[in-house]
Design a protein around this motif. Structure first.
Motif, PDB file in Angstrom:
ATOM      1  N   ALA A  86      13.494   6.265  -3.895  1.00  0.00           N
ATOM      2  CA  ALA A  86      12.865   7.557  -3.633  1.00  0.00           C
ATOM      3  C   ALA A  86      11.804   7.436  -2.539  1.00  0.00           C
ATOM      4  CB  ALA A  86      12.244   8.103  -4.920  1.00  0.00           C
ATOM      5  N   ILE A  87      11.002   6.376  -2.599  1.00  0.00           N
ATOM      6  CA  ILE A  87       9.988   6.162  -1.560  1.00  0.00           C
ATOM      7  C   ILE A  87      10.650   5.972  -0.203  1.00  0.00           C
ATOM      8  CG2 ILE A  87       8.192   4.580  -0.777  1.00  0.00           C
ATOM      9  CD1 ILE A  87       7.573   4.039  -3.733  1.00  0.00           C
ATOM     10  N   LEU A  88      11.742   5.217  -0.191  1.00  0.00           N
ATOM     11  CA  LEU A  88      12.444   4.952   1.063  1.00  0.00           C
ATOM     12  C   LEU A  88      12.992   6.239   1.672  1.00  0.00           C
ATOM     13  CD1 LEU A  88      13.772   3.032   3.137  1.00  0.00           C
ATOM     14  CD2 LEU A  88      15.731   2.899   1.579  1.00  0.00           C
ATOM     15  N   VAL A  89      13.685   7.033   0.879  1.00  0.00           N
ATOM     16  CA  VAL A  89      14.312   8.251   1.406  1.00  0.00           C
ATOM     17  C   VAL A  89      13.256   9.254   1.856  1.00  0.00           C
ATOM     18  CG1 VAL A  89      15.748  10.231   0.789  1.00  0.00           C
ATOM     19  CG2 VAL A  89      16.438   7.934   0.104  1.00  0.00           C
ATOM     20  N   GLU A  90      12.146   9.335   1.124  1.00  0.00           N
ATOM     21  CA  GLU A  90      11.071  10.237   1.547  1.00  0.00           C
ATOM     22  C   GLU A  90      10.437   9.775   2.858  1.00  0.00           C
ATOM     23  OE1 GLU A  90       8.376  10.419  -1.697  1.00  0.00           O
ATOM     24  OE2 GLU A  90       9.590  11.831  -2.851  1.00  0.00           O
ATOM     25  N   SER A  91      10.623   8.501   3.208  1.00  0.00           N
ATOM     26  CA  SER A  91      10.045   7.967   4.439  1.00  0.00           C
ATOM     27  C   SER A  91      10.945   8.173   5.647  1.00  0.00           C
ATOM     28  CB  SER A  91       9.767   6.463   4.279  1.00  0.00           C
ATOM     29  OG  SER A  91       8.869   6.227   3.223  1.00  0.00           O
ATOM     30  N   ALA A 135       6.937   9.189   9.251  1.00  0.00           N
ATOM     31  CA  ALA A 135       8.288   8.734   8.920  1.00  0.00           C
ATOM     32  C   ALA A 135       8.574   7.402   9.606  1.00  0.00           C
ATOM     33  CB  ALA A 135       9.323   9.769   9.345  1.00  0.00           C
ATOM     34  N   VAL A 136       9.439   6.607   8.997  1.00  0.00           N
ATOM     35  CA  VAL A 136       9.852   5.354   9.620  1.00  0.00           C
ATOM     36  C   VAL A 136      10.569   5.677  10.929  1.00  0.00           C
ATOM     37  CG1 VAL A 136      11.252   3.280   9.358  1.00  0.00           C
ATOM     38  CG2 VAL A 136      10.052   4.221   7.387  1.00  0.00           C
ATOM     39  N   GLU A 179       0.819  -1.208   0.000  1.00  0.00           N
ATOM     40  CA  GLU A 179       0.000   0.000   0.000  1.00  0.00           C
ATOM     41  C   GLU A 179       0.852   1.257   0.000  1.00  0.00           C
ATOM     42  OE1 GLU A 179      -3.677  -1.954   2.585  1.00  0.00           O
ATOM     43  OE2 GLU A 179      -2.563  -0.249   3.362  1.00  0.00           O
ATOM     44  N   ALA A 180       1.982   1.178   0.639  1.00  0.00           N
ATOM     45  CA  ALA A 180       2.856   2.354   0.663  1.00  0.00           C
ATOM     46  C   ALA A 180       3.333   2.696  -0.733  1.00  0.00           C
ATOM     47  CB  ALA A 180       4.047   2.105   1.581  1.00  0.00           C
ATOM     48  N   GLU A 181       3.645   1.672  -1.505  1.00  0.00           N
ATOM     49  CA  GLU A 181       4.110   1.930  -2.863  1.00  0.00           C
ATOM     50  C   GLU A 181       2.983   2.485  -3.728  1.00  0.00           C
ATOM     51  OE1 GLU A 181       7.625  -1.428  -3.103  1.00  0.00           O
ATOM     52  OE2 GLU A 181       5.635  -1.895  -3.868  1.00  0.00           O
ATOM     53  N   LEU A 209      13.266  -4.935   2.856  1.00  0.00           N
ATOM     54  CA  LEU A 209      12.907  -3.577   2.461  1.00  0.00           C
ATOM     55  C   LEU A 209      11.437  -3.477   2.095  1.00  0.00           C
ATOM     56  CD1 LEU A 209      13.971  -0.745   1.997  1.00  0.00           C
ATOM     57  CD2 LEU A 209      14.604  -1.402  -0.329  1.00  0.00           C
ATOM     58  N   ALA A 210      10.927  -4.484   1.389  1.00  0.00           N
ATOM     59  CA  ALA A 210       9.506  -4.472   1.040  1.00  0.00           C
ATOM     60  C   ALA A 210       8.640  -4.511   2.291  1.00  0.00           C
ATOM     61  CB  ALA A 210       9.177  -5.659   0.133  1.00  0.00           C
ATOM     62  N   GLY A 211       9.022  -5.315   3.271  1.00  0.00           N
ATOM     63  CA  GLY A 211       8.253  -5.373   4.510  1.00  0.00           C
ATOM     64  C   GLY A 211       8.303  -4.082   5.287  1.00  0.00           C
ATOM     65  N   LEU A 212       9.447  -3.396   5.266  1.00  0.00           N
ATOM     66  CA  LEU A 212       9.576  -2.117   5.966  1.00  0.00           C
ATOM     67  C   LEU A 212       8.676  -1.061   5.341  1.00  0.00           C
ATOM     68  CD1 LEU A 212      11.096  -0.329   8.057  1.00  0.00           C
ATOM     69  CD2 LEU A 212      12.774   0.129   6.256  1.00  0.00           C
ATOM     70  N   LEU A 213       8.697  -0.968   4.009  1.00  0.00           N
ATOM     71  CA  LEU A 213       7.908   0.069   3.341  1.00  0.00           C
ATOM     72  C   LEU A 213       6.406  -0.197   3.431  1.00  0.00           C
ATOM     73  CD1 LEU A 213      10.079   0.707   0.146  1.00  0.00           C
ATOM     74  CD2 LEU A 213       9.936   2.089   2.221  1.00  0.00           C
ATOM     75  N   SER A 214       6.031  -1.467   3.451  1.00  0.00           N
ATOM     76  CA  SER A 214       4.603  -1.778   3.539  1.00  0.00           C
ATOM     77  C   SER A 214       4.074  -1.695   4.969  1.00  0.00           C
ATOM     78  CB  SER A 214       4.352  -3.184   2.988  1.00  0.00           C
ATOM     79  OG  SER A 214       4.959  -4.160   3.815  1.00  0.00           O
TER      80      SER A 214
END
Length: 808
Positions: A536-541, A516-517, A138-140, A499-504
């Motif tokens: 980009a999604i990671l850094v913005e988080s 933010a994470v 969902e985050a993506e 990484l996928a689990g962290l972003l989701s």
């Protein structure tokens, strides 16, 4: 040490996984007909029999035990869109393999519905693939929606005045606001100089949450369009002779008004994954009749966008205009220059110059003026006798991702506390390289760390040291296997996530009140697998003040998605770079280290760590591979078949993943394939989203779908998603295998795979084995040539330029 030969490039790395491997050349000499040992790059040695026995001076023994299986027909289910392309000499256009964990590392075989397009769309050929998969996170998805909103906002802002300081953030933005307040008389200057700076609160590591049993994780299916939109789209497709199976994907891509859009502009069908220009041309002729032609502006604009989408599958975020014009000319466009200019003017693509300035904004909308005058940006410099600048075309999604990533990395660099004292932690580090990494992270917000498999202990030591200092430190890996290895290195399972689990949000500490994470230090291992959109999604988080470490082995294959984030950060020297001095141990480590510098050396293997098995053709390669996995490696090395992974160059061909998986299933787990081609006990690879590959085992199947055990996590794949997202997994491509390791690995190099070899491919495949490596060798001298050939910059991106260009 011998001099390295400089021959022609043996093949593009991208040919690795997405396409059928080129047919074997009749001129390639075959290895000796005798069964014998051959060192890596050396000549066959004496014949041996029985279990692998090392020959004098050789890298390992040849497997001579008879027994094996018949070659099996290709039986792999369809997956992502086929990577084949007509735009270049190589057979692939998937990202250097893969849409696998790369969107399936590479595109997979086309579905039957997509294949019907050839028959229904005029005189075009059949489509190459099934509809592409959407991300499950969902985050993506939210990030993609945000990117679209930013695109529209950016276009709207270009029509109005630019506000000074609009791109500032953090302390810079606060200072600008203060200056304006003083200038307007709202505040006095002394009010700001007298205000003490607030001290940053020290945060402590939270207590780990109690472990809770997790329910089986369903594999999310993409949300489809409304039935009404699909029905209307199917009616228009039927008028144009296209198969109704494309209605759903077209409605998802083009939206609720897909039917009207296709009727007005039939070439928008090219936006549907798997549809090729030949099919779109046939569809347009059926709808428009004599009104359409090869230079129809609707056609040329759609072709420009399609070319850049296909380039993204090969890892490019932009293309040189000359490449685009040449590709358009090959597709019967009589004025490619005008076609490119029209696409720029219509906003189909963005134009950039290699000096880091956006062609749309440079010198008063230069690109727009050039479009009106029929010239491209950079023409003035060429007329003036100066060296013409490179002009690139890019899709807005990748342009925004690269710009957002560059801005976010600069923010992390500038917002970090620079005077942290981690001296005591560094002095207690287990190695000099780990101590150097700890000191660098203490003083910088962004650090790059490079090294092989043994060097992964250094980021683990950093995480442990940071947590001892009371910081919230976390490591993110590309795969579940990498997560397991990181958790073992730190001794704390909660410190490792994918990484996928962290972003989701499925793994890790979750988000703070600002979204933010909730970490103070994030270490991203397997950084070469980062594509630009995910980065980009990671850094913005990440919040201001968070420290980010990008760690990985620069010798391995790059990401499945577009971009080369880790390589661009290293090349731009955007941050301190810590090069590990911890070498990989053992014969495999020695062999791989030599490959990394272009040397294919003979290594001593007293424990049968490295074995070379010469073969004459692809059929013998399949036979010997099955023999090694099922009998020789378990008996002579002590590694069971379940812990032995086969890696080959491509999915197609007589010794590709499909043929090998069919033969291995027949030998190791025969069955009728009653669950969509699968049986309980089958080894599979699940591709839940582009860029991810999760090895697993089939447990059962019922009305809910196919039940898999993926690294201890039960995953349920819905019946309608099985064909597109699950494959047999005894044999993988190198891109799919990136970020993972197994006790034993069998690398298969049939003669028809020579063109798909590169130094990065060989380095990645050979380094996947922990205890044992067998090489089924049928490419003769193509292997040492591929290793000796210097790795090339095989992706066109803008991130390095953005990182090197000072902010304006």
């Amino acid at each position: 040490m011998t001099a390295l030969p400089r021959g022609e490039t043996p093949g593009s790395p991208a040919a690795d996984d997405d396409a059928v491997v080129a047919p074997p050349s009749a001129d390639v000499p075959a290895p000796s007909a005798e069964d014998g040992t051959e060192t890596a790059g050396g000549a066959p040695g004496p014949t041996g029999a029985g279990d692998p026995e090392p020959a004098p001076g050789a890298g390992g023994p040849a497997e001579a035990t008879d027994g094996g299986t018949d070659d099996a027909a290709d039986g792999e289910p369809a997956g992502a869109a086929d990577g084949a392309t007509d735009d270049g000499p190589d057979d692939s256009d998937g990202p250097d393999d893969s849409a696998d964990g790369t969107t399936d590392d590479e595109p997979a075989e086309p579905s039957e519905a997509a294949k019907d397009t050839a028959d229904g769309a005029g005189d075009g050929a059949g489509t190459d693939a099934a509809p592409a998969q959407l991300s499950e996170a969902e985050a993506e998805l939210a990030a993609q929606r945000e990117l679209r909103e930013r695109i529209e906002k950016r276009k709207a802002e270009k029509a109005g005045p630019i506000a000074a300081g609009g791109k500032l953030s953090g302390k810079a933005a606060d200072l600008l606001a203060a200056v304006r307040a003083v200038e307007s008389g709202e505040q006095s200057a002394t009010a700001f100089f007298d205000s003490p700076a607030p001290a940053a609160p020290r945060r402590t590591a939270p207590e780990p949450a109690p472990a809770r049993p997790r329910a089986p994780e369903p594999a999310r299916a993409p949300q489809g369009a409304s039935p009404e939109a699909v029905a209307a789209t199917a009616a228009v497709l039927a008028e144009g002779g296209a198969p109704a199976a494309l209605a759903g994907p077209a409605a998802e891509v083009l939206g609720a008004q897909a039917a009207d859009a296709l009727r007005v502009d039939p070439w928008q069908l090219l936006a549907v994954p798997g549809v090729r220009p030949e099919q779109a041309d046939g569809f347009a002729r059926a709808l428009l009749g004599a009104e359409c032609g090869p230079d129809d502006e609707r056609r040329t604009s759609a072709l420009v966008g399609w070319l850049l989408e296909r380039a993204a599958l090969r890892g490019h975020t932009a293309l040189d205009t000359s490449e685009v014009r040449a590709a358009l000319a090959e597709r019967s466009v009589t004025d490619p220059h005008a076609a490119v200019q029209h696409a720029v003017a219509e906003g189909v693509v963005l134009v950039f110059q290699d000096d880091g300035q956006d062609g749309e904004d440079h010198d008063g909308q230069e690109a727009g003026a050039s479009a009106e005058s029929g010239e491209e940006p950079g023409a003035d410099a060429e007329r003036a006798g100066q060296e013409p600048v490179q002009v690139l075309l890019g899709l807005d999604r990748y342009a925004l991702a690269e710009e957002s990533l560059a801005d976010g990395l600069a923010r992390l660099v500038n917002a970090c506390e620079k005077d942290a004292d981690w001296t005591e932690a560094a002095s207690a580090a287990s190695s000099p390289s780990a101590a150097e990494l700890i000191r660098a992270v203490a003083a910088h917000g962004l650090v790059a760390h490079t090294g092989g498999e043994a060097a992964r202990a250094e980021p683990a030591a950093l995480i442990t040291a940071a947590r001892a200092l009371g910081l919230r430190a976390l490591g993110a890996t590309h795969s579940a296997d990498g997560r397991r290895r990181l958790a073992a290195a730190t001794g704390e399972p909660e410190t490792a996530v994918t990484l996928a689990g962290l972003l989701s949000g499925e793994q890790g500490p979750g988000r703070d009140e600002e979204g933010a994470v909730a970490v103070d230090l994030l270490v991203v291992l397997d950084a070469p697998q980062l594509d630009v959109e995910t980065a980009a999604i990671l850094v913005e988080s990440l919040a201001d003040g968070t420290r980010l470490v990008l760690s990985g082995d620069p010798g391995v294959l790059g990401s499945a998605g577009a971009g080369r984030v880790f390589a661009d950060v290293l090349a731009a020297r955007a941050c301190p770079q810590i090069v590990s001095r911890t070498p990989d141990q053992g014969p495999i480590g020695e062999l791989v280290s030599g490959i990394g510098i272009g040397e294919l050396n003979q290594v001593g293997a007293p424990g049968k760590e490295v074995v070379i098995v010469p073969v004459r053709d692809a059929g013998e390669a399949v036979h010997r591979t099955v023999q090694l996995v099922a009998d020789s490696v378990p008996r002579a090395i002590g590694v069971p078949s379940s812990d032995t992974q086969v890696i080959t160059v491509g999915h197609g061909g007589s010794a590709g993943t499909r043929a090998l998986n069919a033969a291995l299933k027949q030998r190791l787990n025969p069955g009728p394939g009653r669950f969509g081609g699968f049986d309980p006990g089958d080894r599979v690879v699940h591709v839940p989203a582009p860029g991810r590959a999760e090895p697993g085992v089939v447990v059962s199947a019922d009305a809910e779908g196919l039940h898999l055990d993926c690294a201890g996590t039960e995953v349920v794949v819905a019946q309608e998603r099985v064909e597109a997202s699950v494959r047999h997994g005894w044999a993988l491509s190198a891109h799919q295998a990136a970020g993972m390791r197994w006790p034993a690995v069998v690398v298969v190099l049939p003669g028809d795979a020579a063109q798909g070899l590169s130094r990065s491919w060989v380095y990645t495949a050979f380094s996947r084995g922990e205890r044992h490596l067998s090489v089924v060798h049928g490419v003769d001298q193509a292997l040492p040539r591929a290793v000796a050939q210097p790795p090339a910059q095989d992706r066109t991106t803008r991130l390095r330029t953005l990182l090197e260009t000072p902010a304006r």
